[in-house]
Design a protein around this motif. Structure first.
Motif, PDB file in Angstrom:
ATOM      1  N   LEU A 100       0.865  -1.180   0.000  1.00 36.24           N
ATOM      2  CA  LEU A 100       0.000   0.000   0.000  1.00 36.24           C
ATOM      3  C   LEU A 100       0.896   1.222   0.000  1.00 36.24           C
ATOM      4  N   THR A 101       0.530   2.231  -0.783  1.00 37.76           N
ATOM      5  CA  THR A 101       1.247   3.503  -0.688  1.00 37.76           C
ATOM      6  C   THR A 101       0.212   4.611  -0.553  1.00 37.76           C
ATOM      7  N   VAL A 102       0.300   5.361   0.534  1.00 39.47           N
ATOM      8  CA  VAL A 102      -0.674   6.414   0.809  1.00 39.47           C
ATOM      9  C   VAL A 102       0.074   7.721   1.001  1.00 39.47           C
ATOM     10  N   ARG A 103      -0.402   8.755   0.299  1.00 42.03           N
ATOM     11  CA  ARG A 103       0.216  10.075   0.448  1.00 42.03           C
ATOM     12  C   ARG A 103      -0.700  10.985   1.258  1.00 42.03           C
ATOM     13  N   SER A 104      -0.133  12.038   1.767  1.00 44.01           N
ATOM     14  CA  SER A 104      -0.915  13.019   2.538  1.00 44.01           C
ATOM     15  C   SER A 104      -2.188  13.379   1.789  1.00 44.01           C
ATOM     16  N   GLY A 105      -3.300  13.424   2.490  1.00 41.27           N
ATOM     17  CA  GLY A 105      -4.557  13.870   1.909  1.00 41.27           C
ATOM     18  C   GLY A 105      -5.321  12.787   1.169  1.00 41.27           C
ATOM     19  N   ARG A 138       4.296   8.658  17.719  1.00 36.51           N
ATOM     20  CA  ARG A 138       4.986   9.951  17.728  1.00 36.51           C
ATOM     21  C   ARG A 138       5.515  10.331  16.356  1.00 36.51           C
ATOM     22  N   ALA A 139       5.764   9.298  15.536  1.00 34.00           N
ATOM     23  CA  ALA A 139       6.193   9.588  14.166  1.00 34.00           C
ATOM     24  C   ALA A 139       5.028  10.093  13.320  1.00 34.00           C
ATOM     25  N   GLY A 140       3.796   9.930  13.830  1.00 28.19           N
ATOM     26  CA  GLY A 140       2.654  10.490  13.106  1.00 28.19           C
ATOM     27  C   GLY A 140       1.612   9.480  12.659  1.00 28.19           C
ATOM     28  N   LEU A 141       1.634   8.286  13.257  1.00 31.33           N
ATOM     29  CA  LEU A 141       0.660   7.262  12.881  1.00 31.33           C
ATOM     30  C   LEU A 141      -0.384   7.131  13.988  1.00 31.33           C
ATOM     31  N   PHE A 142      -1.619   6.887  13.586  1.00 34.97           N
ATOM     32  CA  PHE A 142      -2.701   6.745  14.575  1.00 34.97           C
ATOM     33  C   PHE A 142      -3.568   5.569  14.179  1.00 34.97           C
ATOM     34  N   LEU A 143      -3.971   4.773  15.178  1.00 36.08           N
ATOM     35  CA  LEU A 143      -4.904   3.673  14.925  1.00 36.08           C
ATOM     36  C   LEU A 143      -6.177   3.886  15.719  1.00 36.08           C
ATOM     37  N   ALA A 144      -7.304   3.891  15.014  1.00 33.09           N
ATOM     38  CA  ALA A 144      -8.603   3.873  15.698  1.00 33.09           C
ATOM     39  C   ALA A 144      -9.015   2.412  15.779  1.00 33.09           C
ATOM     40  N   LEU A 145      -9.100   1.901  17.001  1.00 35.62           N
ATOM     41  CA  LEU A 145      -9.318   0.468  17.178  1.00 35.62           C
ATOM     42  C   LEU A 145     -10.752   0.041  16.859  1.00 35.62           C
ATOM     43  N   GLN A 146     -10.863  -1.188  16.368  1.00 34.55           N
ATOM     44  CA  GLN A 146     -12.195  -1.745  16.137  1.00 34.55           C
ATOM     45  C   GLN A 146     -12.940  -1.839  17.465  1.00 34.55           C
ATOM     46  N   GLN A 147     -12.210  -2.258  18.515  1.00 38.38           N
ATOM     47  CA  GLN A 147     -12.803  -2.299  19.846  1.00 38.38           C
ATOM     48  C   GLN A 147     -11.948  -1.502  20.833  1.00 38.38           C
ATOM     49  N   PRO A 148     -12.261  -0.223  20.949  1.00 34.15           N
ATOM     50  CA  PRO A 148     -11.458   0.630  21.847  1.00 34.15           C
ATOM     51  C   PRO A 148     -11.494   0.099  23.282  1.00 34.15           C
ATOM     52  N   ILE A 149     -10.367   0.260  23.972  1.00 38.99           N
ATOM     53  CA  ILE A 149     -10.170  -0.357  25.287  1.00 38.99           C
ATOM     54  C   ILE A 149     -10.592   0.586  26.411  1.00 38.99           C
ATOM     55  N   GLU A 150     -11.212   0.020  27.422  1.00 31.73           N
ATOM     56  CA  GLU A 150     -11.539   0.774  28.633  1.00 31.73           C
ATOM     57  C   GLU A 150     -10.299   0.890  29.516  1.00 31.73           C
ATOM     58  N   VAL A 151      -9.990   2.082  29.985  1.00 26.46           N
ATOM     59  CA  VAL A 151      -8.893   2.225  30.941  1.00 26.46           C
ATOM     60  C   VAL A 151      -9.423   2.945  32.184  1.00 26.46           C
ATOM     61  N   PRO A 154      -2.619  13.281  13.628  1.00 24.15           N
ATOM     62  CA  PRO A 154      -1.522  12.485  13.076  1.00 24.15           C
ATOM     63  C   PRO A 154      -1.360  12.747  11.581  1.00 24.15           C
ATOM     64  N   LYS A 155      -0.245  12.270  11.021  1.00 24.22           N
ATOM     65  CA  LYS A 155      -0.057  12.397   9.573  1.00 24.22           C
ATOM     66  C   LYS A 155      -0.880  11.352   8.832  1.00 24.22           C
ATOM     67  N   PHE A 156      -0.897  10.134   9.414  1.00 24.47           N
ATOM     68  CA  PHE A 156      -1.662   9.045   8.800  1.00 24.47           C
ATOM     69  C   PHE A 156      -2.479   8.341   9.871  1.00 24.47           C
ATOM     70  N   CYS A 157      -3.660   7.885   9.455  1.00 22.14           N
ATOM     71  CA  CYS A 157      -4.458   7.119  10.409  1.00 22.14           C
ATOM     72  C   CYS A 157      -4.947   5.832   9.777  1.00 22.14           C
ATOM     73  N   VAL A 158      -5.057   4.819  10.625  1.00 16.06           N
ATOM     74  CA  VAL A 158      -5.669   3.556  10.224  1.00 16.06           C
ATOM     75  C   VAL A 158      -6.976   3.468  11.013  1.00 16.06           C
ATOM     76  N   GLU A 200      -7.536  19.807   5.880  1.00 19.20           N
ATOM     77  CA  GLU A 200      -7.127  20.682   6.978  1.00 19.20           C
ATOM     78  C   GLU A 200      -5.634  20.545   7.287  1.00 19.20           C
ATOM     79  N   TRP A 201      -5.181  19.299   7.518  1.00 20.68           N
ATOM     80  CA  TRP A 201      -3.748  19.143   7.764  1.00 20.68           C
ATOM     81  C   TRP A 201      -3.136  18.021   6.917  1.00 20.68           C
ATOM     82  N   GLY A 202      -3.843  17.664   5.851  1.00 17.08           N
ATOM     83  CA  GLY A 202      -3.274  16.687   4.927  1.00 17.08           C
ATOM     84  C   GLY A 202      -3.239  15.273   5.460  1.00 17.08           C
ATOM     85  N   LEU A 203      -4.218  14.931   6.341  1.00 19.66           N
ATOM     86  CA  LEU A 203      -4.279  13.581   6.900  1.00 19.66           C
ATOM     87  C   LEU A 203      -4.394  12.538   5.788  1.00 19.66           C
ATOM     88  N   GLY A 204      -3.561  11.526   5.858  1.00 18.58           N
ATOM     89  CA  GLY A 204      -3.691  10.379   4.958  1.00 18.58           C
ATOM     90  C   GLY A 204      -4.451   9.278   5.681  1.00 18.58           C
TER      91      GLY A 204
END
Ligand SMILES: Nc1ncnc2c1ncn2[C@@H]1O[C@H](COP(=O)(O)OP(=O)(O)O)[C@@H](O)[C@H]1O
Ligand SMILES: [Mg+2]
Lengths: 250, 431
Positions: free
Chosen positions: A24-29, A79-92, A165-169, A195-199
């Motif tokens: 997979l190759t994903v660019r900003s935006g 911190r490098a700019g990657l974010f994951l939105a979990l299928q099942q977010p965890i309770e803390v 983040p720069k990229f999100c999954v 807005e900020w070029g999220l991929g």
């Protein structure tokens, strides 16, 4: 302009090969949607990209702006700019949303905070909550505690909006949300791309999401492999024919 | 009467066999005894942390020395706080809530120098918490601090290292009469450091028909103390009792809490928390005893053990015949933070009635991997993520303290000890 590249990725979960060669190759935006039936390896792919312990990359490469991420811990990928939105977010329990985001932002480089206009976290939280119809009462809760499935999904998008983040999954960000909520959440993500070029890499098994997201590319994941790539029309076709044509042995 | 031994079921998993009574002697504090500077500082600190209190009692080795009443209306309304004399010679006030005590209760019966009394008359609502601070002497471990000159202090902290160490037997009686309501905070503290002491407190809580009591007990003794505490409560018809006991200090910290649902429709909420550091032992026993119909009890106990510390939680739900429609719940969660630490959880049910709803749940384990990954995926390094999770584990129960005005102090006490063991940075932890 940033670039997120996944090359020849193999990943296993619990001693089983699940992801069997993904490119997979994903660019900003850009918005890429990965569709696939249940059990095709979508969540395993998402966790492999984020570096969850227990999901091991057995071959291939994950790079953000040319920097190799395989082998680095999750928090460094974040911190490098990657974010994951979990299928099942965890309770803390006991860890407040705002406290977690304060910690998360404290370690970030300036680049990922571009365009935040120097707002306080509190203001950003309120603003993001309003954008996706997340009840402000929930902002004072410990992470995901006593939230419904749909509220947890919104909470993930809220955090995405604050962390920029720069990229999100996004792992099935649409499941558990009603039609209006999918529209609000997709609208927020869509705006972030300009807005900020999220991929975006949005993983789902419904096509509903990608209409709202205005996908640039659609990939079909079956049995751990991308078996087809195309434009949004590919999703329409899947809608009619299902995954049957791509199943192994078909 | 012999001391309890580890052979008895309720003392299993404990070091009780190591207790040598002849190594301790009751302190002979007189009402005129000067109070140590550390005790004074402690009481001043508590006062500052609980500004909205109704009254504050300073108690040295079981003897109330100072009673300061902030709410001027308390005495007008017949609320009595102080030593046993405030009850004007009323006979047989002790032992009504706590019946059939063990050898330690007998010791307390024999040696308590006075009784700390909180007595709230019928239909009286006391607004701010009534705060009781017990300072319990320990043998002098370190030379008196040079920063505090002149005073002939540290008198209450007598004894000789290696010789006979002080034993104290604080006794407390809280009575909330019909339809009345109050909050009580009881703190058991002593000199910091590893000086030896034996502290055997007994507290009786009587909550009459339709009355409400919210009680917080906090134990922050020094690391050399043996703390063998007994808390007994009785809730009358439609009464509500909420307790939160927090055990942080001591070398061996045992707290036994018995709550008897004696009147129909009463409801009890029991909470406790403990944190084991170094080689501490925390030993928490609870009894939810249902003797009347339509009663509820809900228990949540959370503990963490670090270093080479150990904990044992043992809880019994008893539903006596006739206590129909009882609802009783018991939950115990334990975090094991280091490989050398150990936690046991022993739930028990004794149900003698059919038409009841009871459940228990317990967990013992390390920090949840998914929780750590979730925080990490936001960019938080693992060591910090773990700190947040442990702080959150305790904050989850502390923030629901039945006495809300005590939350700040409780959080601070827990936080301080976590900071020591886990190298915590407390900034930003509570948003
Ligand atoms: N930890 C694990 N241990 C063993 N098998 C796993 C584990 N995680 C996922 N799997 C298996 O891998 C396959 C893909 O799972 P997953 O990635 O969750 O699929 P999807 O998200 O597409 O529904 C499934 O067959 C699932 O049972
Ligand atoms: Mg999945």
């Amino acid at each position: 302009m940033s670039i997120f590249e996944v090359e020849g990725l193999h990943a296993s979960a619990g001693a089983r090969d699940v992801v069997k060669g993904v490119d997979l190759t994903v660019r900003s935006g850009e918005v890429h949607v990965v569709m696939g039936p249940n059990g095709s390896g979508k969540s395993t792919l998402a966790h492999a990209l984020m570096g969850r312990p227990g999901t091991s990359v057995t071959a291939g490469s994950i790079r953000l702006d040319g920097v190799e991420l395989t082998g680095t811990p999750s928090w460094k990928r974040a911190r490098a700019g990657l974010f994951l939105a979990l299928q099942q977010p965890i309770e803390v329990p006991g860890v407040l949303l705002e406290a977690a985001l304060t910690e998360a932002l404290a370690g970030r480089s300036g680049a990922s905070q571009e365009g935040d206009g120097g707002q306080s976290i509190d203001d950003r939280l309120k603003q993001e909550a309003a954008a996706i119809g997340f009840d402000e009462r929930f902002l004072r809760r410990p992470l995901n505690v006593d939230l419904s499935g749909g509220e947890r999904k919104r909470n993930e998008v809220l955090q995405l909006g604050v962390l920029r983040p720069k990229f999100c999954v996004l792992d099935e960000i649409d499941s558990g949300l009603d039609v209006d909520a999918v529209r609000a959440v997709s609208g927020r993500i869509e705006r972030a791309t300009s807005e900020w070029g999220l991929g975006v890499i949005a993983v789902t098994h419904f096509h509903r999401l990608l209409r709202e997201l205005r996908a640039d590319k659609v990939h079909v994941l079956v049995d751990g492999r991308i078996v087809a790539t195309g434009g949004p029309e590919l999703a329409e076709e899947l809608e009619r024919t299902g995954y049957g044509a791509y199943e192994p042995g078909a | 009467m012999p001391l309890p031994s580890e052979k008895e079921e309720v003392w299993r998993y404990t070091p009780i066999d190591e207790l040598r009574l002849d190594e301790f002697a009751p302190t002979a504090t007189s009402a005129a005894a000067p109070v140590s500077a550390s005790a004074q500082r402690f009481v001043v600190g508590v006062a500052a942390d609980l500004p909205e209190r109704g009254a504050l009692l300073g108690v040295l080795d079981g003897r109330p020395l100072t009673v300061s009443v902030q709410d001027a209306q308390l005495s007008e309304r017949g609320v009595r706080v102080g030593g046993l004399q405030v009850l004007g010679g009323e006979p047989d006030v002790l032992g009504r809530v706590l019946t059939g005590g063990d050898a330690l209760v007998r010791l307390n019966d024999a040696f308590h120098p006075d009784v700390v009394v909180v007595d709230v008359p019928a239909r009286t609502v006391v607004d701010g918490p009534i705060v009781i601070v017990h300072w319990c002497s320990a043998e002098p471990a370190e030379p008196a601090e040079p920063a505090e000159p002149a005073e002939p202090e540290e008198q209450g902290e007598r004894g000789e290292p290696g010789g006979v160490a002080p034993a104290s037997f604080p006794r407390t009686l809280v009575r909330i009469a019909q339809g009345a309501s109050a909050e009580v905070v009881e703190i058991v503290a002593g000199p910091p450091g590893s000086a030896r002491s034996l502290v055997v407190p007994v507290t009786e809580l009587s909550v009459a028909d339709g009355a409400h009591l919210s009680y917080v007990g906090l134990q922050v003794l020094g690391a050399g103390a043996w703390h063998l505490a007994r808390l007994a409560a009785v809730a009358g018809r439609d009464a509500t009792l909420r307790t939160f006991t927090v055990g942080l200090g001591g070398s061996y910290d045992r707290s036994r809490t018995d709550a008897l649902a004696d009147g129909a429709g009463s409801s009890t909420e029991l909470r406790s928390a403990y944190l084991g550091t170094g080689d501490q032992i925390h030993d928490v026993r609870t009894l939810q005893d249902h003797a009347a119909p339509h009663t509820t009890s809900d228990l949540l106990c959370k503990g963490a053990v670090a270093g080479t510390s150990r904990s044992v939680y043992s809880g019994l739900i008893r539903v006596r015949r006739g206590a129909v429609r009882t609802e009783a719940f018991q939950t115990n969660h334990n975090l094991v933070l280091d490989a050398g630490a150990h936690a046991d959880s022993v739930p028990n049910l004794d149900i003698q009635e059919n038409d009841v709803r009871c459940s228990h749940a317990s967990t013992v384990g390390p920090i949840d991997e998914d929780q750590r990954y979730y925080l990490e995926s936001r960019g938080i390094p693992p060591s910090r993520a773990e700190q947040l999770i442990v702080l959150g584990f305790f904050d989850d129960i502390v923030e629901r303290s039945p006495v809300p005005s005590a939350i700040g102090r409780l959080r601070q006490e827990v936080g301080l000890r976590l900071a020591d063991t886990l190298g915590l940075d407390l900034e930003g932890a509570h948003g």
